[in-house]
Design a protein around this motif. Structure first.
Motif, PDB file in Angstrom:
ATOM      1  N   ALA A 143      -2.294   3.570  -1.081  1.00 30.74           N
ATOM      2  CA  ALA A 143      -1.288   4.395  -1.763  1.00 30.74           C
ATOM      3  C   ALA A 143      -1.710   4.730  -3.185  1.00 30.74           C
ATOM      4  CB  ALA A 143       0.055   3.671  -1.762  1.00 30.74           C
TER       5      ALA A 143
ATOM      6  N   LEU B 275       5.150   3.251  -1.706  1.00 29.31           N
ATOM      7  CA  LEU B 275       4.676   4.638  -1.627  1.00 29.31           C
ATOM      8  C   LEU B 275       5.309   5.539  -2.688  1.00 29.31           C
ATOM      9  CD1 LEU B 275       4.906   5.014   2.266  1.00 29.31           C
ATOM     10  CD2 LEU B 275       2.830   4.609   0.923  1.00 29.31           C
TER      11      LEU B 275
ATOM     12  N   TYR C 223       9.269   9.485   0.643  1.00 27.64           N
ATOM     13  CA  TYR C 223       8.558   8.378   1.271  1.00 27.64           C
ATOM     14  C   TYR C 223       9.507   7.556   2.132  1.00 27.64           C
ATOM     15  CZ  TYR C 223      10.562   5.944  -2.786  1.00 27.64           C
ATOM     16  OH  TYR C 223      11.416   5.449  -3.745  1.00 27.64           O
TER      17      TYR C 223
END
Length: 253
Positions: free
Chosen positions: A75, A97, A104
């Motif tokens: 990420a 995220l 997300y």
């Protein structure tokens, strides 16, 4: 939908097959292992990439299907502003995220998955999202690949489900492994136990496990227990597990 799969392991492979069979377009498979990513991409009739800088920007949904510990490092290298980016882990918060996009979430399939399986298993999918728009898309995507109801689950619920799944799947499979090893050495066919296993699973659809326990421990049948222990005297691992579970069952029942 146009899907980019980040990962090339068991979950990535099974979800990729499910999504492709449901009519979604797999735009790309990304994986650090170039060979594995290329192999999965070939199966899904798409392209592969093994550098984050080469990840396509044309996807609608980016599915991060890597190990729990690999999600955060991956990420950190992703910038997919405006895209929907989700991971598939039970015990990792969706906020890992947050720096990738505003849209997300989590797309968690509660199932044991192996890419070598010929038959694609049925899935129960749990979703969570940072906003209503993303949640709606994830629920639609999940509904397209499973006939089971799609559930909402936050980190706390997913983590508890994962613990329970370890008991009913990983631990029981360990017991199957011990039993198969014993059977093989003793010249007994492990497959002869399958009708018993299948009956147990079928009964679980309508009965509570607390009402189904049978056997020498539940009866307090010490004579049978001693005979079993004698049979297992040359199997220290099996005997240790047998003694532990027998004592636990006698206290529990």
């Amino acid at each position: 939908m146009n899907i980019v799969i980040l990962g090339s392991g068991n979950v990535a492979a099974v979800l990729g097959r499910k999504l492709r069979n449901a009519g979604h377009e797999i735009l790309q498979v990304y994986g650090r292992n170039a060979s594995a990513a290329s192999e999965l991409a070939y199966e899904l009739d798409t392209e592969s990439a093994n550098y984050t800088s080469l990840i396509s920007g044309a996807g609608d949904v980016y599915l991060v299907a890597v190990s729990d510990t690999a999600i955060a490092p991956l990420a950190a290298d992703l910038r997919l502003k405006g895209k929907i980016v989700v991971h598939t882990a039970a015990a990792v918060p969706m906020e890992v995220l947050r720096g990738v996009t505003d849209n997300y979430g989590v797309f968690y399939p509660l199932q044991s998955m192996r890419k070598q399986q010929e038959k694609i298993p049925e899935l129960t999918i749990y979703t969570e999202a940072s906003n209503d728009k993303t949640k709606k898309v994830l629920d639609q995507l999940a509904g397209s690949i499973t006939a089971n109801p799609v559930h909402t689950a936050n980190l706390d619920k997913r983590s508890k489900l994962h613990v329970a799944a370890v008991f009913v799947n990983n631990f029981t499979n360990y017991l199957f492994d011990l039993a198969e090893s014993f059977c093989n050495r003793e010249g007994v066919a492990f497959k002869e136990l399958l009708p018993l296993l299948q009956n147990t699973v079928e009964r679980l659809k309508d009965e509570s496990p607390s009402r189904m326990q049978t056997g020498p421990a539940a009866r307090g049948d010490q004579d049978t227990i001693r005979r079993h222990q004698e049979i297992l005297k040359d199997y220290p691992e099996q005997l240790s597990v047998y003694n532990f579970l027998t004592e636990a069952l006698m206290k529990h029942c």
